[in-house]
Enzyme design. Structure first.
Site, PDB file in Angstrom:
ATOM      1  N   GLU A 129       0.189   4.225  10.556  1.00 34.22           N
ATOM      2  CA  GLU A 129      -0.288   3.076   9.786  1.00 34.22           C
ATOM      3  C   GLU A 129      -1.814   3.073   9.759  1.00 34.22           C
ATOM      4  O   GLU A 129      -2.441   2.763   8.742  1.00 34.22           O
ATOM      5  CB  GLU A 129       0.224   1.792  10.425  1.00 34.22           C
ATOM      6  CG  GLU A 129      -0.085   0.562   9.631  1.00 34.22           C
ATOM      7  CD  GLU A 129       0.566  -0.645  10.256  1.00 34.22           C
ATOM      8  OE1 GLU A 129       1.571  -1.118   9.709  1.00 34.22           O
ATOM      9  OE2 GLU A 129       0.086  -1.113  11.309  1.00 34.22           O
ATOM     10  N   HIS A 141      -2.175  -7.227   3.071  1.00 34.88           N
ATOM     11  CA  HIS A 141      -3.320  -6.343   3.297  1.00 34.88           C
ATOM     12  C   HIS A 141      -2.820  -4.919   3.150  1.00 34.88           C
ATOM     13  O   HIS A 141      -1.618  -4.680   3.089  1.00 34.88           O
ATOM     14  CB  HIS A 141      -3.921  -6.577   4.693  1.00 34.88           C
ATOM     15  CG  HIS A 141      -2.954  -6.292   5.799  1.00 34.88           C
ATOM     16  ND1 HIS A 141      -2.019  -7.223   6.221  1.00 34.88           N
ATOM     17  CD2 HIS A 141      -2.735  -5.175   6.517  1.00 34.88           C
ATOM     18  CE1 HIS A 141      -1.281  -6.679   7.174  1.00 34.88           C
ATOM     19  NE2 HIS A 141      -1.680  -5.433   7.381  1.00 34.88           N
ATOM     20  N   HIS A 161       1.192  -4.693   2.577  1.00 32.69           N
ATOM     21  CA  HIS A 161       2.341  -5.337   3.220  1.00 32.69           C
ATOM     22  C   HIS A 161       1.899  -6.623   3.902  1.00 32.69           C
ATOM     23  O   HIS A 161       0.702  -6.885   4.057  1.00 32.69           O
ATOM     24  CB  HIS A 161       3.059  -4.383   4.201  1.00 32.69           C
ATOM     25  CG  HIS A 161       2.349  -4.168   5.506  1.00 32.69           C
ATOM     26  ND1 HIS A 161       2.980  -3.717   6.637  1.00 32.69           N
ATOM     27  CD2 HIS A 161       1.046  -4.329   5.869  1.00 32.69           C
ATOM     28  CE1 HIS A 161       2.126  -3.609   7.628  1.00 32.69           C
ATOM     29  NE2 HIS A 161       0.945  -3.970   7.187  1.00 32.69           N
ATOM     30  N   ASP A 221       4.152   4.420  -3.135  1.00 33.86           N
ATOM     31  CA  ASP A 221       2.705   4.501  -3.365  1.00 33.86           C
ATOM     32  C   ASP A 221       2.211   3.388  -4.299  1.00 33.86           C
ATOM     33  O   ASP A 221       2.791   3.152  -5.362  1.00 33.86           O
ATOM     34  CB  ASP A 221       2.374   5.878  -3.962  1.00 33.86           C
ATOM     35  CG  ASP A 221       0.882   6.149  -3.942  1.00 33.86           C
ATOM     36  OD1 ASP A 221       0.187   5.639  -3.044  1.00 33.86           O
ATOM     37  OD2 ASP A 221       0.405   6.885  -4.830  1.00 33.86           O
ATOM     38  N   HIS A 222       1.163   2.704  -3.863  1.00 31.86           N
ATOM     39  CA  HIS A 222       0.535   1.615  -4.623  1.00 31.86           C
ATOM     40  C   HIS A 222       1.482   0.436  -4.855  1.00 31.86           C
ATOM     41  O   HIS A 222       1.385  -0.242  -5.886  1.00 31.86           O
ATOM     42  CB  HIS A 222      -0.035   2.132  -5.957  1.00 31.86           C
ATOM     43  CG  HIS A 222      -1.334   2.876  -5.761  1.00 31.86           C
ATOM     44  ND1 HIS A 222      -1.414   4.057  -5.075  1.00 31.86           N
ATOM     45  CD2 HIS A 222      -2.602   2.581  -6.140  1.00 31.86           C
ATOM     46  CE1 HIS A 222      -2.670   4.463  -5.049  1.00 31.86           C
ATOM     47  NE2 HIS A 222      -3.417   3.579  -5.677  1.00 31.86           N
ATOM     48  N   HIS A 248      -2.828  -0.463   3.729  1.00 27.31           N
ATOM     49  CA  HIS A 248      -3.050   0.696   4.613  1.00 27.31           C
ATOM     50  C   HIS A 248      -2.966   1.969   3.788  1.00 27.31           C
ATOM     51  O   HIS A 248      -2.240   2.033   2.788  1.00 27.31           O
ATOM     52  CB  HIS A 248      -1.967   0.780   5.699  1.00 27.31           C
ATOM     53  CG  HIS A 248      -1.995  -0.353   6.666  1.00 27.31           C
ATOM     54  ND1 HIS A 248      -2.956  -0.473   7.639  1.00 27.31           N
ATOM     55  CD2 HIS A 248      -1.176  -1.422   6.817  1.00 27.31           C
ATOM     56  CE1 HIS A 248      -2.731  -1.567   8.350  1.00 27.31           C
ATOM     57  NE2 HIS A 248      -1.652  -2.171   7.866  1.00 27.31           N
ATOM     58  N   CYS A 266      -2.264  -9.984  10.420  1.00 23.16           N
ATOM     59  CA  CYS A 266      -1.302  -9.220   9.605  1.00 23.16           C
ATOM     60  C   CYS A 266      -0.302 -10.137   8.898  1.00 23.16           C
ATOM     61  O   CYS A 266       0.517  -9.670   8.099  1.00 23.16           O
ATOM     62  CB  CYS A 266      -0.549  -8.214  10.466  1.00 23.16           C
ATOM     63  SG  CYS A 266      -1.661  -7.106  11.325  1.00 23.16           S
TER      64      CYS A 266
HETATM   65  N1  LIG Z   1       4.313  -2.885  16.856  1.00 20.44           N
HETATM   66  C1  LIG Z   1       3.536  -3.034  15.761  1.00 20.44           C
HETATM   67  N2  LIG Z   1       2.395  -3.680  15.858  1.00 20.44           N
HETATM   68  C2  LIG Z   1       1.616  -3.834  14.772  1.00 20.44           C
HETATM   69  C3  LIG Z   1       2.016  -3.312  13.527  1.00 20.44           C
HETATM   70  C4  LIG Z   1       3.259  -2.647  13.452  1.00 20.44           C
HETATM   71  O1  LIG Z   1       3.677  -2.178  12.369  1.00 20.44           O
HETATM   72  N3  LIG Z   1       3.971  -2.515  14.577  1.00 20.44           N
HETATM   73  N4  LIG Z   1       1.238  -3.488  12.441  1.00 20.44           N
HETATM   74  C5  LIG Z   1       0.118  -4.160  12.476  1.00 20.44           C
HETATM   75  C6  LIG Z   1      -0.587  -4.436  11.183  1.00 20.44           C
HETATM   76  O2  LIG Z   1       0.025  -3.760  10.121  1.00 20.44           O
HETATM   77  C7  LIG Z   1      -2.049  -4.319  11.125  1.00 20.44           C
HETATM   78  O3  LIG Z   1      -2.453  -4.305   9.766  1.00 20.44           O
HETATM   79  C8  LIG Z   1      -2.647  -3.149  11.783  1.00 20.44           C
HETATM   80  O4  LIG Z   1      -4.003  -3.227  11.535  1.00 20.44           O
HETATM   81  P1  LIG Z   1      -5.050  -3.499  12.659  1.00 20.44           P
HETATM   82  O5  LIG Z   1      -4.431  -4.247  13.767  1.00 20.44           O
HETATM   83  O6  LIG Z   1      -6.267  -3.981  12.006  1.00 20.44           O
HETATM   84  O7  LIG Z   1      -5.199  -2.029  13.049  1.00 20.44           O
HETATM   85  P2  LIG Z   1      -6.269  -1.463  13.926  1.00 20.44           P
HETATM   86  O8  LIG Z   1      -5.563  -0.416  14.743  1.00 20.44           O
HETATM   87  O9  LIG Z   1      -7.362  -0.997  13.050  1.00 20.44           O
HETATM   88  O10 LIG Z   1      -6.636  -2.692  14.830  1.00 20.44           O
HETATM   89  P3  LIG Z   1      -7.951  -3.302  15.396  1.00 20.44           P
HETATM   90  O11 LIG Z   1      -7.403  -4.301  16.357  1.00 20.44           O
HETATM   91  O12 LIG Z   1      -8.649  -3.931  14.232  1.00 20.44           O
HETATM   92  O13 LIG Z   1      -8.680  -2.192  16.053  1.00 20.44           O
HETATM   93  C9  LIG Z   1      -0.405  -4.713  13.717  1.00 20.44           C
HETATM   94  N5  LIG Z   1       0.447  -4.486  14.845  1.00 20.44           N
HETATM   95 ZN   LIG Z   2      -0.778  -3.861   8.348  1.00 22.87          ZN
END
Ligand SMILES: Nc1nc2c(c(=O)[nH]1)N=C([C@H](O)[C@H](O)COP(=O)(O)OP(=O)(O)OP(=O)(O)O)CN2
Ligand SMILES: [Zn+2]
Length: 274
Positions: free
Chosen positions: A264, A175, A150, A217-218, A177, A169
């Site tokens: 996620e 990227h 997404h 999926d995918h 999940h 993001c």
């Molecule tokens: N309120 C929301 N905030 C965020 C969402 C969301 O859906 N709702 N989504 C994302 C991104 O999809 C992002 O890919 C999440 O990945 P990331 O931030 O890397 O996730 P981590 O928990 O592994 O984060 P680190 O900061 O790397 O530890 C972001 N926010």
């Molecule tokens: Zn994401």
């Protein structure tokens, strides 16, 4: 030499229960195991490790689907039929064990503490819950998974605003999940007329696979899924969308859709309750 490992997950069901679950569609090899059961039956994993040289072009040592098929042939054609004479089909279902546990615990002295609920997990992916004071209302929670790409992006915002809001993001190519979806359904089992009580784990898996997993999926959520062409695929919006896609089939099966929770990442989840 490379080694490749692959496992299947399944419940040890009776031959009759296996026969009832032979439609191709429901034979997933994901966390929601197939075959599946609401009975107090062993939930097993069977794994094969193979070794050799990967094909130069595909990079595959062996297609994991071939390993799945071989493992499932053993389980379905040999293991389960050999258990036909066992008492598997006489094992109680989860709902009745849970009701007995609630009744028992309500009569135990717990240091004056109030019993709130009792739950029973048949596997890491399937659990039942009953609240004290509502012994006929049983909730089943089943976990599923899908992988998707997404991009968090709003067309109505400038490029700078998008980056400021969504950071990495907002990467234009997207990227991915490995999403985990937990679906909770509930039912008043006093109204079930003596048949299967809560929608069965098997029936629920079919509904979720058809309406959600097979669809997402995918996929690239923004590009492949019409719903997300103008709705940002945040985890909040994904949980609400899945709730909407499941509601009517769950209700047609005589249950209420209590909650959809989408993880996620292991650190971030959203839930929607209607
Ligand atoms: N309120 C929301 N905030 C965020 C969402 C969301 O859906 N709702 N989504 C994302 C991104 O999809 C992002 O890919 C999440 O990945 P990331 O931030 O890397 O996730 P981590 O928990 O592994 O984060 P680190 O900061 O790397 O530890 C972001 N926010
Ligand atoms: Zn994401």
């Amino acid at each position: 030499m490379v080694r490749l490992s692959r496992e299947i997950r399944f419940a040890l069901v009776s031959p009759e229960e296996l026969d009832q679950q032979t439609s191709d569609r429901d034979q997933k090899n994901s966390w929601a195991a197939w075959p599946n059961t609401c009975r107090i039956a062993p939930q097993l994993r069977l794994r094969a490790v193979v070794e050799g040289e990967p094909d130069e072009m595909t990079g595959y040592l062996c297609n994991v689907k071939l390993i799945d098929e071989a493992l499932r042939r053993f389980v379905n054609q040999q293991l389960i039929p050999s258990l036909a004479d066992c008492l598997l089909s006489q094992l109680p279902n989860a709902e009745s064990v849970l009701q007995q546990a609630l009744q028992f615990l309500e009569n135990q002295s717990l240091d004056g503490a109030t019993l709130i609920s009792v739950s029973l997990s048949l596997s890491p992916f399937l659990s039942f819950n009953i609240d004290s004071g509502a012994p006929d209302m049983i909730q089943l929670t089943h976990q599923f998974e899908f992988s998707a790409a997404h991009r968090l992006h709003c067309d109505s915002m400038s490029a700078e605003e998008n980056v400021a809001t969504f950071g990495k993001c907002n990467n234009p190519a997207g990227h991915g999940h490995n999403y985990v979806v937990e679906v909770s359904v509930s039912r008043d089992v006093s109204k079930s007329g003596g048949g299967p009580t809560v929608v069965g784990a098997v029936e629920l898996a079919g509904i979720v696979n058809r309406n959600v997993i097979d669809v997402l999926d995918h996929k690239h959520l923004n590009e492949d899924i019409a719903y997300f062409s103008d709705v940002n695929p945040s985890v909040e919006n994904i949980s609400a969308a899945i709730f909407g896609w499941l509601k009517s089939d769950i209700e047609s099966a005589g249950c209420q859709l209590a909650e959809v929770k989408v993880f996620e990442t292991p650190k971030t989840w959203a839930s929607f309750r209607g």
